[in-house]
Write a protein that holds these residues in place. Structure first.
Motif, PDB file in Angstrom:
ATOM      1  N   ARG A   1      46.251  47.944  32.849  1.00  0.00           N
ATOM      2  CA  ARG A   1      45.451  47.529  31.688  1.00  0.00           C
ATOM      3  C   ARG A   1      44.045  47.078  32.077  1.00  0.00           C
ATOM      4  O   ARG A   1      43.099  47.217  31.292  1.00  0.00           O
ATOM      5  CB  ARG A   1      46.156  46.387  30.941  1.00  0.00           C
ATOM      6  N   HIS A   2      43.905  46.521  33.281  1.00  0.00           N
ATOM      7  CA  HIS A   2      42.613  45.970  33.713  1.00  0.00           C
ATOM      8  C   HIS A   2      42.315  46.437  35.145  1.00  0.00           C
ATOM      9  O   HIS A   2      42.226  45.622  36.070  1.00  0.00           O
ATOM     10  CB  HIS A   2      42.635  44.443  33.634  1.00  0.00           C
ATOM     11  N   PRO A   3      42.151  47.737  35.350  1.00  0.00           N
ATOM     12  CA  PRO A   3      42.035  48.279  36.708  1.00  0.00           C
ATOM     13  C   PRO A   3      40.839  47.744  37.489  1.00  0.00           C
ATOM     14  O   PRO A   3      40.910  47.606  38.713  1.00  0.00           O
ATOM     15  CB  PRO A   3      41.922  49.787  36.471  1.00  0.00           C
ATOM     16  N   ASP A   4      39.750  47.436  36.811  1.00  0.00           N
ATOM     17  CA  ASP A   4      38.559  46.958  37.513  1.00  0.00           C
ATOM     18  C   ASP A   4      38.618  45.469  37.814  1.00  0.00           C
ATOM     19  O   ASP A   4      37.723  44.935  38.486  1.00  0.00           O
ATOM     20  CB  ASP A   4      37.305  47.249  36.672  1.00  0.00           C
ATOM     21  N   ALA A   5      39.659  44.793  37.328  1.00  0.00           N
ATOM     22  CA  ALA A   5      39.755  43.345  37.514  1.00  0.00           C
ATOM     23  C   ALA A   5      40.564  42.960  38.742  1.00  0.00           C
ATOM     24  O   ALA A   5      40.588  41.794  39.122  1.00  0.00           O
ATOM     25  CB  ALA A   5      40.384  42.710  36.274  1.00  0.00           C
ATOM     26  N   VAL A   6      41.241  43.937  39.376  1.00  0.00           N
ATOM     27  CA  VAL A   6      42.142  43.630  40.488  1.00  0.00           C
ATOM     28  C   VAL A   6      41.583  44.206  41.785  1.00  0.00           C
ATOM     29  O   VAL A   6      41.337  45.416  41.887  1.00  0.00           O
ATOM     30  CB  VAL A   6      43.552  44.197  40.219  1.00  0.00           C
TER      31      VAL A   6
ATOM     32  N   ARG B   1      36.659  39.961  40.344  1.00  0.00           N
ATOM     33  CA  ARG B   1      38.003  40.501  40.512  1.00  0.00           C
ATOM     34  C   ARG B   1      38.898  39.427  41.103  1.00  0.00           C
ATOM     35  O   ARG B   1      38.419  38.458  41.703  1.00  0.00           O
ATOM     36  CB  ARG B   1      37.991  41.729  41.440  1.00  0.00           C
ATOM     37  N   VAL B   2      40.189  39.605  40.931  1.00  0.00           N
ATOM     38  CA  VAL B   2      41.169  38.730  41.574  1.00  0.00           C
ATOM     39  C   VAL B   2      42.140  39.595  42.357  1.00  0.00           C
ATOM     40  O   VAL B   2      42.311  40.787  42.069  1.00  0.00           O
ATOM     41  CB  VAL B   2      41.952  37.877  40.548  1.00  0.00           C
ATOM     42  N   SER B   3      42.771  38.999  43.361  1.00  0.00           N
ATOM     43  CA  SER B   3      43.882  39.651  44.045  1.00  0.00           C
ATOM     44  C   SER B   3      45.172  39.069  43.492  1.00  0.00           C
ATOM     45  O   SER B   3      45.219  37.899  43.097  1.00  0.00           O
ATOM     46  CB  SER B   3      43.808  39.420  45.556  1.00  0.00           C
ATOM     47  N   LEU B   4      46.208  39.884  43.439  1.00  0.00           N
ATOM     48  CA  LEU B   4      47.487  39.457  42.888  1.00  0.00           C
ATOM     49  C   LEU B   4      48.536  39.365  43.990  1.00  0.00           C
ATOM     50  O   LEU B   4      48.629  40.255  44.843  1.00  0.00           O
ATOM     51  CB  LEU B   4      47.950  40.431  41.804  1.00  0.00           C
ATOM     52  N   TRP B   5      49.295  38.295  43.958  1.00  0.00           N
ATOM     53  CA  TRP B   5      50.386  38.059  44.900  1.00  0.00           C
ATOM     54  C   TRP B   5      51.624  37.783  44.049  1.00  0.00           C
ATOM     55  O   TRP B   5      51.667  36.785  43.336  1.00  0.00           O
ATOM     56  CB  TRP B   5      50.035  36.889  45.810  1.00  0.00           C
ATOM     57  N   ALA B   6      52.601  38.673  44.093  1.00  0.00           N
ATOM     58  CA  ALA B   6      53.680  38.601  43.109  1.00  0.00           C
ATOM     59  C   ALA B   6      55.025  38.900  43.730  1.00  0.00           C
ATOM     60  O   ALA B   6      55.130  39.571  44.763  1.00  0.00           O
ATOM     61  CB  ALA B   6      53.406  39.594  41.980  1.00  0.00           C
ATOM     62  N   ILE B   7      56.066  38.420  43.042  1.00  0.00           N
ATOM     63  CA  ILE B   7      57.431  38.705  43.456  1.00  0.00           C
ATOM     64  C   ILE B   7      58.289  38.974  42.224  1.00  0.00           C
ATOM     65  O   ILE B   7      58.093  38.378  41.166  1.00  0.00           O
ATOM     66  CB  ILE B   7      58.030  37.543  44.286  1.00  0.00           C
ATOM     67  N   SER B   8      59.213  39.935  42.351  1.00  0.00           N
ATOM     68  CA  SER B   8      60.204  40.247  41.334  1.00  0.00           C
ATOM     69  C   SER B   8      59.535  40.544  39.990  1.00  0.00           C
ATOM     70  O   SER B   8      58.687  41.424  39.922  1.00  0.00           O
ATOM     71  CB  SER B   8      61.212  39.094  41.239  1.00  0.00           C
ATOM     72  N   TYR B   9      59.897  39.816  38.905  1.00  0.00           N
ATOM     73  CA  TYR B   9      59.241  40.090  37.620  1.00  0.00           C
ATOM     74  C   TYR B   9      57.724  39.976  37.744  1.00  0.00           C
ATOM     75  O   TYR B   9      56.994  40.679  37.043  1.00  0.00           O
ATOM     76  CB  TYR B   9      59.737  39.142  36.513  1.00  0.00           C
TER      77      TYR B   9
ATOM     78  N   ASP C   1      43.625  38.545  32.788  1.00  0.00           N
ATOM     79  CA  ASP C   1      42.210  38.900  32.724  1.00  0.00           C
ATOM     80  C   ASP C   1      41.399  37.753  32.140  1.00  0.00           C
ATOM     81  O   ASP C   1      40.254  37.519  32.554  1.00  0.00           O
ATOM     82  CB  ASP C   1      42.006  40.172  31.904  1.00  0.00           C
ATOM     83  N   ALA C   2      41.985  37.022  31.196  1.00  0.00           N
ATOM     84  CA  ALA C   2      41.309  35.830  30.675  1.00  0.00           C
ATOM     85  C   ALA C   2      41.155  34.778  31.768  1.00  0.00           C
ATOM     86  O   ALA C   2      40.122  34.097  31.855  1.00  0.00           O
ATOM     87  CB  ALA C   2      42.091  35.265  29.490  1.00  0.00           C
ATOM     88  N   LEU C   3      42.169  34.637  32.624  1.00  0.00           N
ATOM     89  CA  LEU C   3      42.074  33.723  33.765  1.00  0.00           C
ATOM     90  C   LEU C   3      40.932  34.137  34.677  1.00  0.00           C
ATOM     91  O   LEU C   3      40.119  33.301  35.105  1.00  0.00           O
ATOM     92  CB  LEU C   3      43.395  33.716  34.531  1.00  0.00           C
ATOM     93  N   ARG C   4      40.863  35.412  34.991  1.00  0.00           N
ATOM     94  CA  ARG C   4      39.759  35.892  35.831  1.00  0.00           C
ATOM     95  C   ARG C   4      38.411  35.549  35.214  1.00  0.00           C
ATOM     96  O   ARG C   4      37.479  35.108  35.897  1.00  0.00           O
ATOM     97  CB  ARG C   4      39.880  37.411  36.001  1.00  0.00           C
ATOM     98  N   HIS C   5      38.323  35.700  33.897  1.00  0.00           N
ATOM     99  CA  HIS C   5      37.069  35.433  33.200  1.00  0.00           C
ATOM    100  C   HIS C   5      36.676  33.959  33.311  1.00  0.00           C
ATOM    101  O   HIS C   5      35.526  33.643  33.647  1.00  0.00           O
ATOM    102  CB  HIS C   5      37.207  35.831  31.729  1.00  0.00           C
ATOM    103  N   VAL C   6      37.619  33.042  33.041  1.00  0.00           N
ATOM    104  CA  VAL C   6      37.263  31.623  33.082  1.00  0.00           C
ATOM    105  C   VAL C   6      37.008  31.148  34.509  1.00  0.00           C
ATOM    106  O   VAL C   6      36.288  30.164  34.724  1.00  0.00           O
ATOM    107  CB  VAL C   6      38.328  30.743  32.394  1.00  0.00           C
ATOM    108  N   LEU C   7      37.577  31.838  35.491  1.00  0.00           N
ATOM    109  CA  LEU C   7      37.304  31.493  36.889  1.00  0.00           C
ATOM    110  C   LEU C   7      35.916  31.972  37.320  1.00  0.00           C
ATOM    111  O   LEU C   7      35.417  31.561  38.369  1.00  0.00           O
ATOM    112  CB  LEU C   7      38.356  32.120  37.809  1.00  0.00           C
TER     113      LEU C   7
END
Length: 468
Positions: free
Chosen positions: A208-213, A189-197, A179-185
């Motif tokens: 934790r940050h439902p409105d940020a994604v 909102r940001v989209s998340l692209w993730a794998i495994s962990y 969320d701090a990354l989203r703020h400095v950018l």
């Protein structure tokens, strides 16, 4: 010499006390892939509190590489979250997924984010202690756990002497970093692209940050209570391998070979010659050694499809081929602070621990896949994030789940379980894919669906069949 090294590490760890992240610093950056290709990008750095429970404490530096979008109307930035824990976003972008990072620029900026303690972000000091398992004694679960617990306690003491706050390295803190990354950018909102962990982190961030994604693509899903693996999932995969093996060899039985080998080794371990650093040594092989090896080879078909041949040879009395694998598994290993602390803090519910114990008694490999995780986590001594952390996530955030049918780490069942909490989701099942790269690179269809999804289009659940 040792004192000077310790002082240097302490200076590196000092940071500046602050209660909020500093301004974003961005510089032009020529990003170079492992194969030598280059692309112009931006390297960003900012600071966050190391432990948000201690506002007056020090800060740590986080870093990312931004690949600007090629679209005239880009969507929310796509932030890549590596697996592990301990994987590096920038390191991933240098490797086999380089083209995938570049392709996704067609719909948005793509951010290769280095989670706290990884990549270009501030790193934690290495531990000088290693865990070495004896080669001349057959392995057991108890002895393996004890060796890793001893090494972990030594490392924990080392890190604490250097001022490392191990309690700060958990998935809640990493979610707040996002969320701090989203703020400095400067992004709504940001989209998340993730794998495994990385999916574990993404799910916690959504909670934790439902409105940020804006939306998320989660491949190889590790839910909030999936840090410890279920023996039943590995048993199902063994049965799938057996069925495929029987289709080609009707007279063979992979499962019968596994059972026979384990029975033999429980009755009497074997000793074979093995080569270690150019010397021949006597390697003692017990049932747990073989269970642990098989469990670790079930990540994907590249390794798991070698299991029928290995067990057939062992049943016939030939342990020479498997010896080199077991030597590799027992070689001296280091312990990483970030990854160890993250897993320890996530923990497992009492219900899941009970289920693992029950399933371990009636599955061929038991819970070897989890060794030595639980013992190591206890030895590390970091706070557990608690039952609320491991509760299911419920959200309206659109999610595209991606799973592989031959993934022995994060099976299809994980995504099925997690998706029940999401009102807007689709599930892309990759038939024949294991963990890691095949979940993204196994078929061109996967990229097509990801581009559509991140572009805002609806994507339907489907099964994609890979070539054998």
């Amino acid at each position: 010499m040792r004192l000077r090294h310790a002082l240097a590490v302490l200076v590196a760890l000092s940071g500046l006390a602050a209660s909020a992240q500093t301004e974003l610093a961005v510089e032009p950056y020529t990003f170079t892939a492992d194969d030598g290709r280059t692309v112009e990008a931006e390297l960003g750095r900012f600071r966050v509190p190391e432990n948000r429970q201690r506002p007056a404490g020090r800060t740590i530096g986080l870093a990312f590489v931004r690949f600007p979008s090629t679209s005239p109307t880009p969507g929310p930035p796509i932030v890549y979250l590596a697996g592990g824990p301990g994987g590096s976003g920038t390191g991933t972008a240098e490797g086999t997924r380089f083209d995938l990072f570049q392709s996704l620029r067609a719909v948005a900026d793509v951010i290769a984010f280095d989670q706290r303690g990884t990549g270009f972000s501030d790193r934690l000091p290495e531990c000088p202690h290693e865990v070495a398992l004896p080669l001349d004694v057959p392995g057991t679960r108890a002895a393996t756990d004890a060796a890793w617990a001893e090494g972990t306690r030594a490392c924990a003491a080392h890190w604490r002497r250097l001022g490392v706050d191990l309690a700060a390295y958990n998935t809640d803190e990493s979610a707040d970093d996002l969320d701090a990354l989203r703020h400095v950018l400067g992004a709504d909102r940001v989209s998340l692209w993730a794998i495994s962990y990385g999916t574990h982190l993404a799910l916690v961030t959504i909670r934790r940050h439902p409105d940020a994604v804006a939306r998320a693509v989660l491949a190889g899903v590790e839910g909030p209570d999936h840090t410890l693996k279920l023996p039943s999932h590995q048993q199902v995969l063994l049965e799938q391998i057996d069925a495929g093996h029987r289709a080609q060899n009707p007279e063979a039985s992979f499962l019968a070979d596994v059972e026979a080998v384990l029975d033999r080794l429980r009755a009497a371990p074997v000793v074979v010659d093995a080569e270690v650093e150019g010397e021949t040594v006597g390697l003692a092989i017990g049932a747990f050694d073989v269970q642990w090896l098989a469990a670790n080879m079930l990540g994907g078909p590249e390794l798991s499809m070698q299991l029928p041949g290995l067990f057939a040879a062992m049943r016939a009395g030939d342990f020479s081929t498997v010896a080199s694998w077991i030597v590799y598994l027992k070689q001296p290993s280091g312990i990483a602070a970030m990854s160890s602390a993250m897993d320890a803090a996530s923990g497992a519910s009492l219900w899941r621990r009970a289920r693992i114990a029950s399933e371990a008694r009636r599955t061929l490999l038991g819970d070897a896949i989890n060794a030595p995780g639980p013992a190591q986590s206890v030895a590390l001594g970091v706070p557990d994030l608690g039952p609320a952390f491991r509760a299911p996530v419920a959200s309206d955030v659109p999610v595209l789940f991606i799973s592989g049918t031959l993934d022995g780490r994060t099976p299809v069942a994980n995504a099925d379980e997690v998706s029940a909490g999401f009102s807007d989701h689709a599930h892309l099942v990759i038939e024949g894919a294991g963990h890691s790269d095949p979940l993204f690179l196994g078929s061109p269809v996967i990229l097509e669906r990801m581009l559509s999804f991140f572009g805002g289009a609806a994507v339907e659940s489907e099964t994609v069949h890979l070539a054998p």
